[in-house]
Design a protein around this motif. Structure first.
Motif, PDB file in Angstrom:
ATOM      1  N   ASP A 159       6.327  -2.783   2.128  1.00 54.96           N
ATOM      2  CA  ASP A 159       5.465  -3.604   2.981  1.00 54.96           C
ATOM      3  C   ASP A 159       4.895  -2.777   4.139  1.00 54.96           C
ATOM      4  O   ASP A 159       5.136  -1.571   4.261  1.00 54.96           O
ATOM      5  N   GLY A 160       4.131  -3.442   5.005  1.00 58.26           N
ATOM      6  CA  GLY A 160       3.482  -2.756   6.103  1.00 58.26           C
ATOM      7  C   GLY A 160       4.422  -2.185   7.132  1.00 58.26           C
ATOM      8  O   GLY A 160       4.026  -1.321   7.935  1.00 58.26           O
ATOM      9  N   ASN A 161       5.691  -2.624   7.116  1.00 56.75           N
ATOM     10  CA  ASN A 161       6.681  -2.116   8.058  1.00 56.75           C
ATOM     11  C   ASN A 161       7.532  -0.992   7.467  1.00 56.75           C
ATOM     12  O   ASN A 161       8.474  -0.522   8.100  1.00 56.75           O
ATOM     13  N   GLY A 162       7.186  -0.612   6.235  1.00 58.43           N
ATOM     14  CA  GLY A 162       7.922   0.464   5.587  1.00 58.43           C
ATOM     15  C   GLY A 162       9.186   0.030   4.887  1.00 58.43           C
ATOM     16  O   GLY A 162       9.981   0.876   4.454  1.00 58.43           O
ATOM     17  N   HIS A 163       9.404  -1.287   4.744  1.00 55.23           N
ATOM     18  CA  HIS A 163      10.594  -1.791   4.069  1.00 55.23           C
ATOM     19  C   HIS A 163      10.300  -2.050   2.585  1.00 55.23           C
ATOM     20  O   HIS A 163       9.214  -2.502   2.221  1.00 55.23           O
ATOM     21  N   SER A 164      11.297  -1.784   1.751  1.00 56.11           N
ATOM     22  CA  SER A 164      11.176  -2.146   0.338  1.00 56.11           C
ATOM     23  C   SER A 164      11.403  -3.643   0.202  1.00 56.11           C
ATOM     24  O   SER A 164      12.309  -4.209   0.808  1.00 56.11           O
ATOM     25  N   ARG A 165      10.571  -4.285  -0.618  1.00 60.91           N
ATOM     26  CA  ARG A 165      10.654  -5.723  -0.849  1.00 60.91           C
ATOM     27  C   ARG A 165      10.643  -5.975  -2.355  1.00 60.91           C
ATOM     28  O   ARG A 165      10.048  -5.212  -3.125  1.00 60.91           O
ATOM     29  N   ALA A 180       0.808  -1.216   0.000  1.00 58.79           N
ATOM     30  CA  ALA A 180       0.000   0.000   0.000  1.00 58.79           C
ATOM     31  C   ALA A 180       0.840   1.265   0.000  1.00 58.79           C
ATOM     32  O   ALA A 180       0.311   2.367   0.051  1.00 58.79           O
ATOM     33  N   GLY A 181       2.171   1.110  -0.064  1.00 62.17           N
ATOM     34  CA  GLY A 181       3.044   2.274  -0.016  1.00 62.17           C
ATOM     35  C   GLY A 181       3.709   2.536  -1.347  1.00 62.17           C
ATOM     36  O   GLY A 181       3.143   2.277  -2.412  1.00 62.17           O
ATOM     37  N   ARG A 182       4.931   3.034  -1.305  1.00 64.90           N
ATOM     38  CA  ARG A 182       5.675   3.358  -2.527  1.00 64.90           C
ATOM     39  C   ARG A 182       5.950   2.097  -3.332  1.00 64.90           C
ATOM     40  O   ARG A 182       6.162   1.015  -2.781  1.00 64.90           O
ATOM     41  N   ILE A 183       5.975   2.265  -4.642  1.00 67.15           N
ATOM     42  CA  ILE A 183       6.203   1.132  -5.532  1.00 67.15           C
ATOM     43  C   ILE A 183       6.879   1.654  -6.795  1.00 67.15           C
ATOM     44  O   ILE A 183       6.608   2.772  -7.235  1.00 67.15           O
ATOM     45  N   ASP A 184       7.801   0.884  -7.352  1.00 66.81           N
ATOM     46  CA  ASP A 184       8.516   1.330  -8.542  1.00 66.81           C
ATOM     47  C   ASP A 184       9.078   0.127  -9.291  1.00 66.81           C
ATOM     48  O   ASP A 184       9.376  -0.910  -8.688  1.00 66.81           O
ATOM     49  N   LEU A 185       9.215   0.281 -10.605  1.00 71.29           N
ATOM     50  CA  LEU A 185       9.870  -0.718 -11.444  1.00 71.29           C
ATOM     51  C   LEU A 185      11.089  -0.073 -12.081  1.00 71.29           C
ATOM     52  O   LEU A 185      10.981   0.980 -12.718  1.00 71.29           O
ATOM     53  N   TYR A 186      12.251  -0.719 -11.918  1.00 70.27           N
ATOM     54  CA  TYR A 186      13.505  -0.137 -12.369  1.00 70.27           C
ATOM     55  C   TYR A 186      14.051  -0.724 -13.667  1.00 70.27           C
ATOM     56  O   TYR A 186      14.907  -0.109 -14.305  1.00 70.27           O
ATOM     57  N   LYS A 239       5.528 -12.812 -25.916  1.00 67.06           N
ATOM     58  CA  LYS A 239       4.826 -13.400 -24.788  1.00 67.06           C
ATOM     59  C   LYS A 239       5.724 -13.621 -23.575  1.00 67.06           C
ATOM     60  O   LYS A 239       5.378 -14.380 -22.683  1.00 67.06           O
ATOM     61  N   ASN A 240       6.854 -12.953 -23.550  1.00 68.17           N
ATOM     62  CA  ASN A 240       7.799 -13.175 -22.448  1.00 68.17           C
ATOM     63  C   ASN A 240       8.558 -11.889 -22.141  1.00 68.17           C
ATOM     64  O   ASN A 240       9.575 -11.585 -22.762  1.00 68.17           O
ATOM     65  N   VAL A 241       8.034 -11.138 -21.184  1.00 65.60           N
ATOM     66  CA  VAL A 241       8.642  -9.877 -20.774  1.00 65.60           C
ATOM     67  C   VAL A 241       8.714  -9.858 -19.250  1.00 65.60           C
ATOM     68  O   VAL A 241       7.754 -10.236 -18.571  1.00 65.60           O
ATOM     69  N   TRP A 242       9.845  -9.413 -18.717  1.00 62.95           N
ATOM     70  CA  TRP A 242      10.060  -9.389 -17.268  1.00 62.95           C
ATOM     71  C   TRP A 242      10.354  -7.971 -16.808  1.00 62.95           C
ATOM     72  O   TRP A 242      11.091  -7.229 -17.472  1.00 62.95           O
ATOM     73  N   ALA A 243       9.792  -7.612 -15.655  1.00 61.19           N
ATOM     74  CA  ALA A 243      10.052  -6.307 -15.053  1.00 61.19           C
ATOM     75  C   ALA A 243      10.307  -6.490 -13.567  1.00 61.19           C
ATOM     76  O   ALA A 243       9.676  -7.331 -12.916  1.00 61.19           O
ATOM     77  N   VAL A 244      11.244  -5.703 -13.020  1.00 55.27           N
ATOM     78  CA  VAL A 244      11.591  -5.836 -11.597  1.00 55.27           C
ATOM     79  C   VAL A 244      11.696  -4.472 -10.934  1.00 55.27           C
ATOM     80  O   VAL A 244      11.938  -3.462 -11.589  1.00 55.27           O
ATOM     81  N   GLY A 245      11.539  -4.489  -9.615  1.00 54.05           N
ATOM     82  CA  GLY A 245      11.651  -3.273  -8.826  1.00 54.05           C
ATOM     83  C   GLY A 245      11.413  -3.569  -7.360  1.00 54.05           C
ATOM     84  O   GLY A 245      12.001  -4.506  -6.814  1.00 54.05           O
ATOM     85  N   TYR A 246      10.490  -2.817  -6.756  1.00 56.30           N
ATOM     86  CA  TYR A 246      10.195  -3.051  -5.337  1.00 56.30           C
ATOM     87  C   TYR A 246       8.789  -2.567  -5.012  1.00 56.30           C
ATOM     88  O   TYR A 246       8.197  -1.756  -5.728  1.00 56.30           O
ATOM     89  N   TYR A 247       8.253  -3.070  -3.912  1.00 59.58           N
ATOM     90  CA  TYR A 247       7.056  -2.506  -3.302  1.00 59.58           C
ATOM     91  C   TYR A 247       7.365  -2.294  -1.824  1.00 59.58           C
ATOM     92  O   TYR A 247       8.364  -2.797  -1.307  1.00 59.58           O
TER      93      TYR A 247
END
Length: 384
Positions: A120-126, A96-102, A110-118
């Motif tokens: 979590d509820g403790n404020g850590h990027s995952r 529910a917080g910050r989110i980004d794809l780098y 039919k095969n594309v990959w994207a990565v980044g972070y979201y």
């Protein structure tokens, strides 16, 4: 679908020496007749939505993906180019917080990959990993190291069942550890990076040379950092900047073959960009042109061959404003371009995808005010 009127318009354009070029606007995608560009040049392309684009990857000239964020809050942002127009494509969100794809790697329709972070509820990027299957984006579970911050910055796919992602984990800036993950088609697992004791480092990007030859680049707080996977383990390599005694940081790597591996970044304590090429037994410097006397950075690179590559980033004016920068390596040296800027404020390019030496796309952001807080995506197209 072209109507009869559109076909007649296009044929008429060709007859009079005009070209039909794709443009993006907020309306319905349609062919637009415009005069061919004189020589090779960069041109901005407008899109609707989003805040910042971090990465672009192309399957073909009519199948291109770019990813980033929408105000870094609530949802990731992906757009697709089909040869006529850029259109936003919905992506699932997490947290529910910050989110980004780098980063994004498009290896087939039919095969594309994207990565980044979201966040979590403790404020850590995952870690956040998403996959396009030709119909929709879906979140693919990706592991984390520990319970603190974990962020993925680069992704490179050999196939749908052989994908590498890199980034960092750690509590604070300057005290991070490299993060390497592998997807085998069923699940993702953490992979041990090269052992360097307690040295803080992060990996910014990764590229596939061959299934058992993967290269990743990044930096420590005081120098560039390169790791390579040989099919069994990751080991470190000495970068060319380190050999000169100049501290550098690497932001991007691209490879089309063993002889066409390029990495770019900047010198930490100087105002010059860095470009290196792997020549089979080590990395050598291929110094780009520096614009002005202020800092220059190269954030993205796209290799075409051992003797041809494009790099993008930014240079800083005497007044302290960052402007879009593009460099092209050909005929043994770099040529500098200053792509058009969308505003008078900061404009930066972060990633580039070269379909050919005459058809190149780059993405980043343009600031809408002096503070740089309010941004919108920047897309530039190089065409000959």
């Amino acid at each position: 679908m072209f109507t009869s009127a559109m076909k007649i318009l296009i044929l008429a354009a060709i007859a009079f020496g005009l070209t039909v070029a794709p443009v993006a606007d907020a309306g319905t995608a349609r062919p637009v007749v415009q005069r061919a560009r004189a020589g090779c040049s960069w041109k901005p392309v407008g899109i609707t939505g989003g805040t910042q684009l971090h990465a672009v990857s192309a399957v073909t000239g009519s199948d291109i993906w770019a990813v980033g964020n929408t105000n870094s809050v609530g949802k990731p942002f992906a757009i697709h180019y089909d040869g006529s127009d850029w259109k936003a494509v919905p992506m699932p969100a997490k947290g529910a917080g910050r989110i980004d794809l780098y980063d994004v790697d498009a290896i087939s329709k039919k095969n594309v990959w994207a990565v980044g972070y979201y966040t979590d509820g403790n404020g850590h990027s995952r870690t956040l990993t998403e996959h396009w299957n030709g119909t929709s984006w879906k979140i693919v579970p990706s592991p984390n190291k520990g319970t603190g911050d974990n962020t993925l910055l680069g992704v490179a796919a050999v196939s749908g069942s052989h994908v590498w992602a890199v980034g960092y984990w750690g509590p604070t800036a300057g005290d991070e550890g490299p993060l390497i993950e592998h997807w085998d088609g069923t699940s993702g697992r953490l992979f041990p990076p090269a052992g360097l004791g307690g040295i803080s480092r992060r990996l910014e990007d990764v590229a596939v040379v061959a299934p058992s030859n993967i290269v990743a680049v990044g930096h420590t707080p005081s120098n560039a950092h390169i790791e390579r996977y040989d099919g069994l383990r990751w080991t470190t390599e000495s970068d060319a900047a380190m050999q000169t005694g100049n501290a550098a940081e690497l932001w991007a790597v691209s490879a089309t073959s063993a002889g066409a591996q390029w990495a770019v970044g900047d010198f930490i304590y100087q105002s010059q960009p860095v470009a290196e090429r792997y020549i089979g037994h080590g990395w050598v410097l291929k110094p780009p042109t520096n614009v002005g006397a202020k800092p220059n950075e190269l954030k993205g690179v796209s290799a075409l061959s051992a003797t041809s590559a494009f790099a993008v980033g930014n240079y800083t004016t005497s007044g302290g404003t960052r402007r879009a920068l593009a460099e092209r390596f050909a005929n043994g040296s770099w040529t500098t371009f200053k792509p058009p800027n969308a505003t008078q404020f900061d404009n930066e390019l972060e990633s580039v995808a070269a379909i050919s030496a005459s058809n190149v796309w780059a993405v980043g952001f343009t600031a809408k005010n002096a503070s740089g807080v309010s941004r919108k995506p920047l897309i530039e197209h190089f065409l000959c």
